[in-house]
Each structure stands twice: as C-alpha cells, then as structure tokens.
Design a protein around this motif. Structure first.
Motif, PDB file in Angstrom:
ATOM      1  N   ILE A  86       0.845  -1.189   0.000  1.00  0.00           N
ATOM      2  CA  ILE A  86       0.000   0.000   0.000  1.00  0.00           C
ATOM      3  C   ILE A  86       0.886   1.246   0.000  1.00  0.00           C
ATOM      4  N   ALA A  87       0.459   2.259  -0.767  1.00  0.00           N
ATOM      5  CA  ALA A  87       1.173   3.528  -0.830  1.00  0.00           C
ATOM      6  C   ALA A  87       0.258   4.655  -0.352  1.00  0.00           C
ATOM      7  N   HIS A  88       0.830   5.595   0.379  1.00  0.00           N
ATOM      8  CA  HIS A  88       0.111   6.763   0.861  1.00  0.00           C
ATOM      9  C   HIS A  88       0.231   7.865  -0.190  1.00  0.00           C
ATOM     10  N   ILE A  89      -0.907   8.292  -0.758  1.00  0.00           N
ATOM     11  CA  ILE A  89      -0.917   9.286  -1.831  1.00  0.00           C
ATOM     12  C   ILE A  89      -1.136  10.671  -1.222  1.00  0.00           C
ATOM     13  N   LEU A  90      -0.212  11.585  -1.511  1.00  0.00           N
ATOM     14  CA  LEU A  90      -0.307  12.934  -0.968  1.00  0.00           C
ATOM     15  C   LEU A  90      -1.024  13.888  -1.918  1.00  0.00           C
ATOM     16  N   GLU A  91      -0.831  13.728  -3.221  1.00  0.00           N
ATOM     17  CA  GLU A  91      -1.437  14.607  -4.221  1.00  0.00           C
ATOM     18  C   GLU A  91      -1.750  13.815  -5.487  1.00  0.00           C
ATOM     19  N   GLY A  92      -2.745  14.298  -6.242  1.00  0.00           N
ATOM     20  CA  GLY A  92      -3.030  13.737  -7.557  1.00  0.00           C
ATOM     21  C   GLY A  92      -4.267  12.874  -7.639  1.00  0.00           C
TER      22      GLY A  92
END
Length: 368
Positions: free
Chosen positions: A324-330
C-alpha cells in the motif's frame, strides 16, 4: 529494332503500373479496414478511492542486544575444582558457577584464625596494663599492631578464597561453557556467556531531522527474520543527547519485552517507530502506480459518451508499506483508479473493467 524497343518499354510501363496500382489498392483497403475497425478495449481491474486512517512510521534498522550481557571470566589463575552449572541453564544472581582449587588459601586462613584469639587477648591485656602505666607505649603499640595485622590477613585470605569462586553477577541464562573440570585457567579466561534476556534492547539511529517526531515511551513495532510474521512490541527508552557531527544521525535505544524468549542478542531487526494516526487519507495499492523517469502516475477511469476511458494523472507518493502507498497529491476521494493492465494504456484509451485476483497476494507463498 525501334518497334521492338517500343514494345519492351510498353511492357515495362504496364508492369510497373500494375505494381503501383496494386499497392495503392492495398493501401486503400487497409485504410478502409482500419477506419471501420471497432476501437479496441483493454481489460483492466480498478478500485474506488476511499479515505482511510493512515499510521505513519519512521523506519530504522539495528541489532538486538540483551538487557545485560557479559562473558564470565576468572580474576585469578588456578585449577578448576568444581563446575556448578550446565550449558544453557538458568542461573540466579550470586549463584556459584566455577570453583578453583583453594586448598592452600583455606589452610592459611585456618592458621591465621587459630592465632587470632591469642593475639586479641594479648592486645586487650596490654591495653589494660598500659592504662595503669605498667607497660611501655611501645609494647602496647606492638600488641595492637599484631592483632589488627592478623585480622587484616584473615580478611585478605577470605577475599582471596571468595575470588576463586566465580559467581553469576546477575540472573540470566548461560550459554555453552568453554572450560572443563581439572583445567588450569589463566586469569581472564572466558568461561561462559551470561545474558539477561527478560528484556531485550534495540539500538538504532535516526536522522536528526526526525528528532522532533520521537520521544521517550513512544511505541514501536520490531521485526526479525526468524519470525517474519510477528511484530514484537517495544518502546523507546533512551535517546542520545548528542548528534553525530559526521553523519548527522542520533542514537536511540528501545526496550522489547521478551518473556517468551524468542528474541536473541545479535539478531538483525527492522523497526517502525509509530507516529500519530492521520485521518481521512488517500491510499492505493502499489500495483496502481506506474513508475517512470518523469514521476509517478496512475490511470483514472471516467465515462465519456457511454464508454469507459482512462486519463493519466501525476501523483505524489508518501510512505509505502508492503503493498500500500500513501498518496499525498493527484488523487481524490471517489476516483476510480486502474490497479492492473496499465501496460497497453495511454491517455483516452477505451477500457473494459474485469474481475481478477492476480494482484491479490497469496495466503501462502508457493515453494520453489
């Protein structure tokens, strides 16, 4: 001759013309086929973005150390008279481990103890006589010196005998002994390793930029290769007061309860320092992110004229876990993101959503 040449030129023109005409006809048919061919649909799997709570961590690595650990050695040389422990046994603080031969010292102790009562009686008698002025000060001083000197000799012999009995300095578990009965030991010989493993410690370093995010008592998850599925719980117990001026790192120590005895000193460990939970954060499976030289991208699904199409969006990725990746923007809540099948996609490509478990990690890794 001229007529023959004319016919040859005519035949050549007809042949080249037929080839050119055939190629033009072929190109026309190909163009008609491509124009009438239905637009391809690429199969993809998708997921809808929903906000979740994200627990950020600071990752670190280090080695497991015991609460206390020492290699037991002898202070004086001598022959081993008795070994009072078994390899791998639990021992208590002060428990004798190895006794060296001390027959000579014990005999000298008995001799000194036998002379002590007479020396004490003489000292007390001369003290009374001196108070009455019956003897000289020199005679009294000599009797006093003999008595206290003999008492000191007895204490010295007792200490010497005690040093020839090697005891456990603290409670713990001994390893494999390195000595044998009857062996002559030089002073400082390694006898056995003793460790207190009731609480283990992990010493690691963090960048000085993270010092404001850690504190004494902060909880941690520790992982070792021997038990990859178990997260051992620990807490920060000490932080070095100074930063290393060469590396910019600061040393940190964590305590790890080890009542089940699974952790051993020297184990390589990975640690996650747990930070405060962030609410309503965007996360995506790592398979949804396409990594390029120009940045990280995802494909977002949308409906256009009744058809499902995708558009490429640049994203800013924060921390990552195993999958899992934590998305900050987009990416925002409600977006439908492609999780597999991105290889053949481009902006505006038509897609077809399918169900697949290809990106789901198996419950058990197959053996090779």
């Amino acid at each position: 001759m001229k007529k023959w040449t004319f016919f040859m030129l005519l035949i050549a023109v007809l042949l080249f013309g037929s080839v050119i005409g055939f190629n033009m006809f072929k190109q026309q048919k190909i163009a008609e086929f491509m124009a009438n061919r239905p637009e391809p649909e690429f199969p993809v799997t998708v997921t809808e973005v929903k906000p979740v709570d994200w627990v950020p961590v600071i990752e670190a690595i280090g080695f497991i150390e015991p609460n206390q650990g020492v290699t037991v050695a002898n202070e004086t040389s001598g022959v081993i008279d008795k070994i009072a422990f078994q390899s791998g046994a639990k021992v208590e603080e002060g428990q004798p481990l190895v006794m060296l031969d001390s027959a000579v010292e014990k005999a000298n102790l008995k001799s000194s103890q036998a002379r002590l009562p007479a020396a004490e009686a003489k000292y007390k008698r001369y003290k009374g006589l001196f108070s009455k002025g019956s003897i000289s000060k020199e005679a009294y001083d000599e009797a006093e010196a003999n008595f206290f000197s003999l008492s000191a000799d007895i204490e010295s012999l007792k200490a010497s005998i005690d040093r020839r009995e090697i005891k456990a300095p603290f409670a713990g578990e001994v390893g494999i002994r390195n000595v044998y009965l009857g062996q002559y030991l030089q002073a400082g010989t390694d006898i056995v390793r003793l460790e207190d493993t009731s609480v283990m410690r992990l010493r690691f370093t963090v960048p000085q930029t993270d010092i404001s995010r850690i504190q004494i008592g902060q909880q941690m998850d520790i992982f070792v290769d021997a038990y990859p599925e178990i997260a051992f719980k620990g807490s920060i117990s000490a932080i070095e007061p100074a930063v290393n001026i060469q590396s910019g790192l600061i040393q940190v120590q964590a305590d790890i309860p080890n009542s089940d005895g699974k952790l051993r000193s020297g184990m390589f460990a990975r640690a996650n320092i747990i930070l405060p939970t962030l609410e309503n954060q965007i996360t995506l499976p790592q398979t949804a992110i396409t990594f390029t030289l120009y940045g990280d991208n995802v494909y977002i699904l949308s409906e256009e004229d009744g058809a499902k199409r995708v558009q490429q969006h640049v994203v800013k990725v924060g921390e990552r876990t195993a999958d899992i990746a934590h998305i900050l923007e987009g990416v925002k809540e409600g977006d439908v993101v492609v999780t597999s099948g991105q290889v053949r996609l481009s902006n505006g490509a038509k897609v077809r959503v399918v169900e697949s478990d290809a990106t789901t990690p198996p419950a058990e890794t197959p053996m090779l």
